[in-house]
Design an enzyme around this catalytic site. Structure first.
Site, PDB file in Angstrom:
ATOM      1  N   THR A  48       0.829  -1.201   0.000  1.00 20.77           N
ATOM      2  CA  THR A  48       0.000   0.000   0.000  1.00 20.77           C
ATOM      3  C   THR A  48       0.866   1.254   0.000  1.00 20.77           C
ATOM      4  O   THR A  48       0.443   2.310  -0.478  1.00 20.77           O
ATOM      5  CB  THR A  48      -0.946   0.000   1.209  1.00 20.77           C
ATOM      6  OG1 THR A  48      -1.741  -1.200   1.162  1.00 20.77           O
ATOM      7  CG2 THR A  48      -1.864   1.197   1.226  1.00 20.77           C
ATOM      8  N   TYR A 137       6.121 -11.237   4.900  1.00 20.96           N
ATOM      9  CA  TYR A 137       5.039 -10.700   4.069  1.00 20.96           C
ATOM     10  C   TYR A 137       4.851 -11.653   2.898  1.00 20.96           C
ATOM     11  O   TYR A 137       5.546 -11.580   1.898  1.00 20.96           O
ATOM     12  CB  TYR A 137       5.391  -9.293   3.603  1.00 20.96           C
ATOM     13  CG  TYR A 137       4.312  -8.584   2.816  1.00 20.96           C
ATOM     14  CD1 TYR A 137       3.000  -9.059   2.764  1.00 20.96           C
ATOM     15  CD2 TYR A 137       4.598  -7.421   2.122  1.00 20.96           C
ATOM     16  CE1 TYR A 137       2.022  -8.400   2.054  1.00 20.96           C
ATOM     17  CE2 TYR A 137       3.625  -6.742   1.403  1.00 20.96           C
ATOM     18  CZ  TYR A 137       2.350  -7.242   1.363  1.00 20.96           C
ATOM     19  OH  TYR A 137       1.373  -6.585   0.650  1.00 20.96           O
ATOM     20  N   LYS A 164       2.280 -11.898   7.607  1.00 19.27           N
ATOM     21  CA  LYS A 164       1.132 -11.257   6.986  1.00 19.27           C
ATOM     22  C   LYS A 164       0.781 -12.095   5.766  1.00 19.27           C
ATOM     23  O   LYS A 164       1.504 -12.101   4.773  1.00 19.27           O
ATOM     24  CB  LYS A 164       1.474  -9.825   6.579  1.00 19.27           C
ATOM     25  CG  LYS A 164       0.396  -9.155   5.738  1.00 19.27           C
ATOM     26  CD  LYS A 164       0.830  -7.753   5.305  1.00 19.27           C
ATOM     27  CE  LYS A 164      -0.152  -7.174   4.306  1.00 19.27           C
ATOM     28  NZ  LYS A 164       0.216  -5.794   3.896  1.00 19.27           N
TER      29      LYS A 164
END
EC number: 4.3.3.7
Length: 296
Positions: A48, A137, A164
């Site tokens: 993001t 991640y 994540k």
């Protein structure tokens, strides 16, 4: 590890000026916005935050701004998206000096995927040499780390404290939660399935929807925690159209447009991201209105 990551951890945008320079003041305003709402942590320079596009200098500037504005109120996790162990460690050491609490690190993804043993050692070396806790991640679709390998890293590398889980949708997340790794926590980044992720046992979320509509996501997390599933489902149905509106190849600039519609300053996007079209902007507006989000 003593670092307590849990709950709603929005991954913030990286604001840039029109000439593509980092805008730390705009980031600090976003940090303050989320802190005032009561988020449980913050993540910078992830997907993001255009983590694959930011330079080391940009990463440090954003980390310094986030750490200064947060002032220890919640943990700050800094993302690194690089394609060699050496580069991840170079970024990691520089970012560690800013005082962030943890690093969020993707696997390497261009061109080849390391085998399981090499993946374990990749995260071990990064944790050892940066001296910071690491969150895996797991997002790259063509270099997705299998759930069994993720569990092995969490269980065998003490300073890797969580994952994540983004790529592989709910099935990969379900496999990870079923394995129940004792060495770290599992966070969901499956934006259209946040509610069922929590029901399966995810210990929080780090995903784009949290950045766009943090109030809704905090309310949903609280509803699940108190067993109010009618409210949690209602919030899911508000969040889902927002995710559909921001999801796309130019997702980060769509997110910035969604923030602008709310009177928030996400800054400019970086080239060569496709600018937001009028149709995309109207879809964002409609989704936010339907979700009862206050617009500017």
């Amino acid at each position: 590890m003593t670092l307590d990551l849990h709950g709603i951890i929005p991954p913030l945008v990286s604001p840039f000026t029109a000439d593509e320079q980092p805008d730390p003041a705009a980031l600090r305003a976003e940090v303050r916005y989320h802190l005032d709402l009561g988020v449980h942590g913050l993540c910078i320079t992830g997907s993001t935050g255009d983590g694959q596009m930011v330079s080391l200098e940009d990463s440090v500037a954003f980390a310094e701004a986030a750490v200064a504005e947060t002032a220890g109120q919640v943990p700050v996790v800094a993302g690194i998206i690089r394609d060699s162990t050496r580069e991840v460690i170079r970024y990691g050491k520089a970012i560690a000096a800013t005082g962030v609490d943890a690093l969020q690190v993707t696997p390497v993804h261009y061109l080849f995927q390391p085998d399981e043993d090499t993946t374990v050692e990749y995260y071990r070396r990064i944790a050892d040499e940066t001296g910071l806790p690491i969150v895996i991640y797991n997002v790259i679709p063509y270099a997705l780390i299998p759930a069994t390998t993720v569990a092995r890293v969490l269980n065998e590398v003490p300073n890797v404290i969580g994952v994540k889980q983004s790529g592989g949708n709910i099935h990969q997340l379900a496999d990870l939660l079923h394995l129940a790794p004792e060495g770290g926590k599992v966070f969901t980044a499956v934006d259209d399935l946040l509610y069922p992720s929590y029901l399966l046992g995810a210990q929080g979320a780090i995903s784009a929807t949290l950045t766009v509509v943090p109030e809704l996501c905090l309310a949903q997390w609280d509803a699940v925690r108190r067993g109010d599933h009618a409210s949690a489902l209602e919030l899911h149905n508000k969040q889902l159209p927002v995710w559909r509106a921001i999801d796309g190849p130019n997702m980060t600039v769509r997110i910035k447009a969604a923030l602008a519609l709310q009177g928030r300053d996400g800054g400019h996007g970086l080239s060569p991201l496709t600018p937001v079209s009028d149709a995309e902007r109207e879809a964002l507006r409609a989704a936010l209105v339907a979700a009862d989000v206050k617009l500017a």
